[in-house]
Design an enzyme around this catalytic site. Structure first.
Site, PDB file in Angstrom:
ATOM      1  N   GLU A   1      16.011 -32.052   4.675  1.00 37.41           N
ATOM      2  CA  GLU A   1      15.077 -33.150   4.412  1.00 37.41           C
ATOM      3  C   GLU A   1      15.402 -34.420   5.201  1.00 37.41           C
ATOM      4  O   GLU A   1      14.575 -35.322   5.291  1.00 37.41           O
ATOM      5  CB  GLU A   1      15.070 -33.471   2.914  1.00 37.41           C
TER       6      GLU A   1
ATOM      7  N   GLU B   1      29.829 -14.640  -1.408  1.00 37.49           N
ATOM      8  CA  GLU B   1      30.643 -15.810  -1.751  1.00 37.49           C
ATOM      9  C   GLU B   1      32.124 -15.478  -1.940  1.00 37.49           C
ATOM     10  O   GLU B   1      32.946 -16.367  -2.118  1.00 37.49           O
ATOM     11  CB  GLU B   1      30.117 -16.475  -3.016  1.00 37.49           C
TER      12      GLU B   1
END
Length: 278
Positions: A88, A119
């Site tokens: 953004e 992960e």
């Protein structure tokens, strides 16, 4: 100065049982009311972490003024929030897309679906960071609600050994990721409404902190004037209209003249500077 966490028994608050039970028996009104009550705790938890956030941000700004970058590391919800925040910034503040970079365990596929065991690789994050030729001016921020994610912990450990500034955002006290990080941020929001579902309060706290970190950095780097996004990218009609009105207010021009000037110069900041220099 290296920020240290107090040594005590590690408590997995993010995995603790919810304060509520028999959720399936609640009405819609009861569910949303109780979720809202729980969310009220997020603001207080983030408020308590403000001194930690300040310490980290002040050090990041100094490095970014010299060309440093910020890298987020995360898995699952935490990783997605990092990628979201990074993505953004270019349209909002007109910065290059390599100034803040979000890395998620499992790569782009993991943005939309779970990637099993991604992960659990403690070396993967550093391999990915190394591809960006990171150096001492760069900062790595691990995002891990539990504070136990190997992908994040391993990345932080490698980054710190190689002289990078390290921070983290976690929602458990005295976690492993905080232990290995120079400047940990701990927002202890308590058990989730649905036990262990850290996309709820923990995710909200992480998003709030990410907003604070990057918005403050962008302001200190001169990407905001007054209270306006004067460097935003003009990617749609709404943003062109917003930019034109900013210029109208600043330069006392008509809407048509302000819009024409904006489109010619490409940003609010450049338009105002060009007008004042003419």
């Amino acid at each position: 100065m290296i920020a240290k966490t107090k040594k005590s028994k590690k408590i997995s608050i993010t995995e603790s049982p919810s304060h509520f039970d028999n959720l399936e028996k609640m009405s819609v009104e009861e569910l949303i009311t109780n979720i809202n009550k729980e969310d009220a705790n997020v603001h207080l938890a983030v408020q308590k972490a403000l001194p930690q956030i300040k310490e980290l941000v002040e050090r990041i700004v100094k490095r970014m003024e010299q060309g440093g970058r910020v890298f987020y590391l995360g898995a699952g919800t935490s990783g997605r929030l990092g990628v979201l925040d990074a993505s953004e910034l270019p349209p909002t503040f007109g910065v290059p897309d390599n100034m803040v970079i979000g890395l998620i365990a499992g790569g782009e596929k993991a943005l939309r679906q779970a990637v099993e065991s991604a992960e659990d690789d403690a070396n993967k994050a550093w391999n990915e960071l190394s591809a960006y030729k990171v150096d001492e001016l760069d900062t790595v921020i691990g995002i891990a609600a539990s504070g136990t994610t190997p992908y994040v912990i391993g990345g932080i450990e490698h980054a710190r050994r190689n002289g990078l500034l390290t921070g983290c955002i976690t929602c458990n006290p005295n976690s492993k990721v905080a232990e290995v990080t120079e400047f940990p941020i701990e927002a202890i929001v308590g058990p989730e409404f649905v036990t262990g579902s850290t996309r709820l309060k923990a995710g909200t706290a992480q998003k709030m902190i990410l907003n604070m970190i990057t918005t403050t950095i962008m302001i200190k780097l001169g990407r905001v004037k007054g209270n306006k996004m004067v460097n935003m990218q003009l990617t749609n009609k709404k943003l062109v209209d917003r930019g034109a009105r900013m210029i109208m207010e600043e330069l006392k021009l008509s809407y048509e003249d302000a819009r024409a000037l904006l489109l010619k110069q490409g940003s609010v900041k450049k338009a105002i500077e060009a007008y004042k220099a003419s």
